[in-house]
Write an enzyme that holds these catalytic residues in place. Structure first.
Site, PDB file in Angstrom:
ATOM      1  N   GLY A  43       0.568  -1.369   0.066  1.00  0.00           N
ATOM      2  CA  GLY A  43       0.003   0.055  -0.149  1.00  0.00           C
ATOM      3  C   GLY A  43       0.782   1.328   0.097  1.00  0.00           C
ATOM      4  O   GLY A  43       0.248   2.327  -0.639  1.00  0.00           O
ATOM      5  N   ASP A  99       0.445   3.260   4.421  1.00  0.00           N
ATOM      6  CA  ASP A  99      -0.128   3.974   3.612  1.00  0.00           C
ATOM      7  C   ASP A  99      -1.239   4.516   4.519  1.00  0.00           C
ATOM      8  O   ASP A  99      -1.522   5.820   4.472  1.00  0.00           O
ATOM      9  CB  ASP A  99      -0.998   3.034   2.776  1.00  0.00           C
ATOM     10  CG  ASP A  99      -1.526   1.699   2.980  1.00  0.00           C
ATOM     11  OD1 ASP A  99      -1.245   1.463   4.300  1.00  0.00           O
ATOM     12  OD2 ASP A  99      -2.027   0.835   2.189  1.00  0.00           O
ATOM     13  N   ASP A 102      -5.563   2.520  10.289  1.00  0.00           N
ATOM     14  CA  ASP A 102      -6.861   2.016  10.638  1.00  0.00           C
ATOM     15  C   ASP A 102      -7.236   1.739  12.068  1.00  0.00           C
ATOM     16  O   ASP A 102      -7.400   2.523  12.926  1.00  0.00           O
ATOM     17  CB  ASP A 102      -7.598   1.105   9.516  1.00  0.00           C
ATOM     18  CG  ASP A 102      -9.024   0.667   9.762  1.00  0.00           C
ATOM     19  OD1 ASP A 102      -9.719   1.467  10.185  1.00  0.00           O
ATOM     20  OD2 ASP A 102      -9.514  -0.533   8.955  1.00  0.00           O
ATOM     21  N   LYS A 130      -7.483   7.267   9.913  1.00  0.00           N
ATOM     22  CA  LYS A 130      -8.868   7.300  10.096  1.00  0.00           C
ATOM     23  C   LYS A 130      -9.221   7.633  11.457  1.00  0.00           C
ATOM     24  O   LYS A 130      -8.539   7.283  12.384  1.00  0.00           O
ATOM     25  CB  LYS A 130      -9.419   6.131   9.930  1.00  0.00           C
ATOM     26  CG  LYS A 130      -9.399   5.600   8.379  1.00  0.00           C
ATOM     27  CD  LYS A 130     -10.120   4.140   8.106  1.00  0.00           C
ATOM     28  CE  LYS A 130     -10.060   3.795   6.857  1.00  0.00           C
ATOM     29  NZ  LYS A 130     -10.643   2.510   6.479  1.00  0.00           N
ATOM     30  N   PHE A 151     -13.946   3.620   3.521  1.00  0.00           N
ATOM     31  CA  PHE A 151     -12.996   2.656   2.753  1.00  0.00           C
ATOM     32  C   PHE A 151     -12.487   3.355   1.618  1.00  0.00           C
ATOM     33  O   PHE A 151     -13.414   3.509   0.822  1.00  0.00           O
ATOM     34  CB  PHE A 151     -13.360   1.425   2.427  1.00  0.00           C
ATOM     35  CG  PHE A 151     -12.469   0.521   2.246  1.00  0.00           C
ATOM     36  CD1 PHE A 151     -11.822  -0.328   3.241  1.00  0.00           C
ATOM     37  CD2 PHE A 151     -11.964   0.160   0.898  1.00  0.00           C
ATOM     38  CE1 PHE A 151     -10.616  -1.393   2.782  1.00  0.00           C
ATOM     39  CE2 PHE A 151     -10.823  -0.667   0.726  1.00  0.00           C
ATOM     40  CZ  PHE A 151     -10.400  -1.340   1.626  1.00  0.00           C
ATOM     41  N   VAL A 152     -11.296   3.757   1.544  1.00  0.00           N
ATOM     42  CA  VAL A 152     -10.559   4.579   0.404  1.00  0.00           C
ATOM     43  C   VAL A 152      -9.714   3.704  -0.308  1.00  0.00           C
ATOM     44  O   VAL A 152      -8.984   2.618   0.196  1.00  0.00           O
ATOM     45  CB  VAL A 152      -9.822   5.800   0.898  1.00  0.00           C
ATOM     46  CG1 VAL A 152     -10.889   6.896   1.718  1.00  0.00           C
ATOM     47  CG2 VAL A 152      -8.789   5.380   2.226  1.00  0.00           C
ATOM     48  N   ASP A 158      -5.433  -0.371  -2.127  1.00  0.00           N
ATOM     49  CA  ASP A 158      -6.367  -1.363  -2.715  1.00  0.00           C
ATOM     50  C   ASP A 158      -7.833  -1.654  -2.078  1.00  0.00           C
ATOM     51  O   ASP A 158      -7.884  -1.632  -0.889  1.00  0.00           O
ATOM     52  CB  ASP A 158      -5.649  -2.528  -2.912  1.00  0.00           C
ATOM     53  CG  ASP A 158      -5.306  -3.587  -1.607  1.00  0.00           C
ATOM     54  OD1 ASP A 158      -5.148  -2.976  -0.604  1.00  0.00           O
ATOM     55  OD2 ASP A 158      -5.880  -4.698  -1.946  1.00  0.00           O
TER      56      ASP A 158
END
Ligand code: IMP
Ligand code: MG
Length: 182
Positions: A43, A99, A102, A130, A151-152, A158
């Protein structure tokens, strides 16, 4: 591919402007010290590549990857860190790149593994973080953007291994996410 994206959060120029700022901050903070960057693949690939080209300091780069086992959801899965062998970071100043932050499980696990190799210092840099209650608290030293708990994808991130090549970061369509939860 565009129709799979509900809305664009950060376009290419916005990402590059923020990456410039992070690189300038890191360059100033680490001047006079040699840095070992540890990037968590896949990522962080685009972020790593753009960020490091803007840091004119002597540095070493090592990439790790992580795999989660024991459950579909990342929150419940046990995280295994790969490519840890040959990692000589004793007495080095380590900067971990990821990346997105979360639940915090990945960065907590990676940080613990790296600490056993006795680096001089460890700092953490994430492109996205987040806003949410995390399973594990993570101290972040450099944060590109704070986002809502959505969710990005894109710019390396991905969904089922797709969308990493989008030049922007966007929120994945609800229909696609719901289909994958069925
Ligand atoms: P954590 O362990 O829950 O903090 O999750 C970190 C990893 O989960 C990231 O490195 C990503 O690979 C993945 N992840 C978490 N949220 C997202 C998202 O919104 N889009 C894409 N990947 C995500
Ligand atoms: Mg990932």
């Amino acid at each position: 591919m565009q129709s799979d994206i509900q809305r664009v959060l950060f376009d290419g120029p916005a990402i590059h402007k923020r990456v410039d700022e992070l690189a300038a901050q890191i360059t100033a903070d680490y001047s006079g010290r040699e840095l070992t960057v540890i990037a968590i693949l896949t990522g962080s690939l685009m972020f790593m590549s753009d960020l490091l080209r803007r840091i004119p300091l002597p540095l070493k780069l090592h990439c790790l990857s992580v795999a989660s086992y024991g459950g579909q959801s990342q929150a419940s899965g046990k995280i295994i860190v790969k490519q840890l062998s040959n990692l000589d970071i004793a007495d080095r100043n380590v900067l971990i790149l990821d990346d997105i932050l979360d639940t915090g499980n990945t960065l907590t696990t990676v940080r613990k593994e790296l600490e056993t190799a006795k680096p001089r210092s460890i700092q953490v840099c994430v492109l996205l973080s987040k806003r949410k209650r995390r399973a594990q608290h993570v101290d972040v030293d450099y944060n590109g953007f704070e986002i809502d708990d959505e969710f990005v994808v894109g710019y390396g991130l991905d969904f089922m291994e797709r969308y990493r090549n989008l030049p922007y970061i966007g929120v994945l369509s609800r229909e696609l996410l719901e289909q994958s939860n069925q």
